[in-house]
Scaffold this active site. Structure first.
Site, mmCIF file in Angstrom:
data_model
loop_
_atom_site.group_PDB
_atom_site.id
_atom_site.type_symbol
_atom_site.label_atom_id
_atom_site.label_comp_id
_atom_site.label_asym_id
_atom_site.label_seq_id
_atom_site.Cartn_x
_atom_site.Cartn_y
_atom_site.Cartn_z
ATOM 1 N N LYS A 86 0.861 -1.183 0.000
ATOM 2 C CA LYS A 86 0.000 0.000 0.000
ATOM 3 C C LYS A 86 0.893 1.228 0.000
ATOM 4 O O LYS A 86 1.449 1.620 1.011
ATOM 5 C CB LYS A 86 -0.901 0.006 1.237
ATOM 6 C CG LYS A 86 -2.248 0.735 1.043
ATOM 7 C CD LYS A 86 -2.131 2.223 0.769
ATOM 8 C CE LYS A 86 -1.999 3.013 2.047
ATOM 9 N NZ LYS A 86 -2.051 4.495 1.788
ATOM 10 N N GLU A 102 8.636 1.131 11.600
ATOM 11 C CA GLU A 102 9.753 2.080 11.546
ATOM 12 C C GLU A 102 9.127 3.460 11.564
ATOM 13 O O GLU A 102 8.508 3.882 10.588
ATOM 14 C CB GLU A 102 10.590 1.838 10.285
ATOM 15 C CG GLU A 102 11.959 2.487 10.347
ATOM 16 C CD GLU A 102 11.955 3.880 9.752
ATOM 17 O OE1 GLU A 102 11.868 4.849 10.557
ATOM 18 O OE2 GLU A 102 12.031 4.006 8.529
ATOM 19 N N CYS A 161 13.054 10.376 8.527
ATOM 20 C CA CYS A 161 12.845 10.050 9.937
ATOM 21 C C CYS A 161 14.107 10.256 10.767
ATOM 22 O O CYS A 161 14.018 10.445 11.984
ATOM 23 C CB CYS A 161 12.335 8.625 10.067
ATOM 24 S SG CYS A 161 13.326 7.421 9.151
ATOM 25 N N GLU A 164 8.164 15.956 16.013
ATOM 26 C CA GLU A 164 8.805 15.721 14.727
ATOM 27 C C GLU A 164 8.182 16.656 13.685
ATOM 28 O O GLU A 164 7.008 16.525 13.340
ATOM 29 C CB GLU A 164 8.641 14.267 14.290
ATOM 30 C CG GLU A 164 9.431 13.945 13.036
ATOM 31 C CD GLU A 164 9.325 12.486 12.636
ATOM 32 O OE1 GLU A 164 10.324 11.938 12.129
ATOM 33 O OE2 GLU A 164 8.245 11.898 12.820
#
Length: 492
Positions: free
Chosen positions: A189, A264, A298, A395
């Site tokens: 996906k 992750e 990330c 973040e």
């Protein structure tokens, strides 16, 4: 006048009509008939449409993947055959690398030079796991006389793989290649912002000879297709790369059938700059660490902890690096940093500029959007920050970093580890003992010493704390895609 780039295979693919779902070896529309737009973030223009798959399409993909998993054409393929197949996929990627890079650049705004580098890594990932297909061993265990005890490693089954928009094919390869090497089947996906390069990869995989149903691709939205994959009782494992917030939802949804989950997730990676560090080298690497892919990674170097004695000098050096970053059209050869991926991400990142200054951080450079079409912002540095500020806790996922001063090693470690994340970190010092002492004390899945962003497929990647569960790459990834069966045989 048309340019060579405008006549490229990437253009032909993008212009070939609405993209369909890959289910059971066939390209089919979503059962609902719905599609969604995909937008070029460099100019905000619609460049195509993709099928909006949902739960019904996921059901069909799961059925196809299960059928393929149990089909002797796949389950009976020997390891050498899987190895050769992965090498054929790698060769197809290499042969079509420029097209894939152009598609990905158009879809997520990464500079073409960076997209080319990342696509090369995609091919290398399949080559690496081609080697693993013939090295997935069981063990013979010591046992008493009359008993033979051994273990088998067998594939987990149907794997749902949900990948992000910042490196669509890199992340997909990290999940697809080990899954296939171990004999699993896959439902991919892609992120709704960047479906195109994954669809083209699916075409290449079918052309390379991947059996029908072994790879399925369901494009659509996270709230529909992604949620259906996470909750589906016919899926044995889910791999997800993305935000911690969504990762938590996937973990809860996956509990229905206790499917295996690897995540992750996000990061707020500290770079600790000690006073004996090579400040010039540290400035170059940490600058790249926060602007690479427009900061949408990330492991972005989004918290730079600098000894108070060199804080101002380092801030000036980092600002000098930021000012020479060429922000512009991804297809221009000299561009170093492209746009953010979407209007939503643009609004999120620019909102932090005011938040940071309201909390008392000092703007060193940047802090503005660029006055041009597309979702461009300046590389932005804040100094004299504190670890309790929102820009230090959350973040941002954009080209924004902050400098936090510290007085000694103990304080630096306390600040570095005072976060809910634990994906990556770095240490900058000429003191070898300090470097390894601090690396051991940092709560992060990856620690760099006097460098940043370097990775290798042979080494595991993942995070501590809320940066994830499990590891990708290296030998550790084989554990995520295999079950261990113990066998006891009576010999008399």
């Amino acid at each position: 006048m048309a340019t060579t780039l405008e006549r490229s295979p990437a253009d032909a693919f993008i212009a070939s009509g609405a993209k369909k779902l890959l289910i059971g070896g066939q390209w089919v529309p979503a059962q609902s008939g719905k599609t969604f737009e995909t937008i070029n973030p460099a100019n905000g223009e619609v460049i195509g449409h993709a099928a909006a798959g949902d739960a019904a399409d996921v059901d069909a993909a799961v059925a196809a993947a299960r059928k393929a998993f149990e089909n002797p054409a796949w389950s009976g393929m020997n390891p050498h055959g899987r190895s050769r197949l992965l090498l054929k996929i790698a060769a197809a990627i290499e042969a079509n690398a420029e097209e894939l890079a152009q598609i990905e650049s158009r879809d997520n705004g990464s500079p073409l030079s960076i997209a080319r580098m990342m696509i090369a890594g995609v091919g290398e990932t399949f080559v690496y796991y081609a080697g693993w297909a013939t090295k997935i061993y069981g063990e013979t265990n010591p046992s008493p006389g009359g008993i033979l005890n051994y273990t088998l490693r067998e594939p987990v089954g149907v794997c749902g793989q949900i990948v992000p928009w910042n490196g669509p094919l890199s992340s997909a390869a990290w999940k697809i290649a080990p899954a296939l090497a171990c004999g699993n089947t896959v439902i991919l996906k892609p992120a709704e912002q960047t479906p195109l390069s994954s669809i083209r990869l699916g075409e290449l995989m079918i052309e390379a000879g991947v059996p029908a149903g072994v790879i399925n691709i369901v494009t659509g939205f996270g709230e529909t297709a992604g949620a259906a994959i996470a909750a589906h009782s016919g899926i044995d494992k889910v791999g997800f790369t993305g935000s911690t917030e969504v990762g938590k939802k996937i973990l809860i949804a996956s509990a229905g059938n206790l499917k295996r989950v690897t995540l992750e997730l996000g990061g707020k990676s500290p770079n600790i700059v000690f006073p004996d560090a090579d400040l010039d080298a540290a400035a170059v690497s940490t600058a790249q660490g926060f602007w690479f892919l427009s900061g949408q990674i990330c492991v972005a170097a989004s918290r730079i902890l600098v000894h108070r004695s060199v804080h101002d000098a380092f801030a000036a050096k980092l600002a000098d690096q930021a000012k020479v970053i060429n922000v512009g059209d991804p297809e221009t050869a000299t561009t170093m940093m492209g746009p953010l991926v979407s209007r939503e991400q643009f609004d999120r990142v620019t909102s932090y500029f005011g938040v940071a200054q309201a909390d008392g951080a000092r703007l060193v450079t940047g802090g503005k959007a660029l006055d041009r079409p597309g979702y461009y912002v300046e590389p932005t540095i804040f100094a004299d920050a504190r670890n309790d500020m929102r820009i230090a806790r959350e973040e941002i996922f954009g080209p924004v970093t902050l400098l936090i001063p510290f007085d000694d090693e103990e304080e630096a470690l306390a600040i570095a580890n005072d976060t809910s994340f634990g994906l990556a970190a770095a240490v900058w010092t000429k003191d070898l003992g300090r470097a390894h002492r601090v690396a051991r004390a940092l709560k992060a899945g990856t620690v760099w010493i006097n460098t940043y962003l370097y990775t290798d497929l042979i080494s595991p990647f993942g995070g501590y704390k809320q940066s994830g569960i499990g590891r990708e790459l290296g030998r550790s990834s084989i554990d995520a895609y295999t079950e261990i069966k113990s066998v006891y045989a009576k010999l008399d």
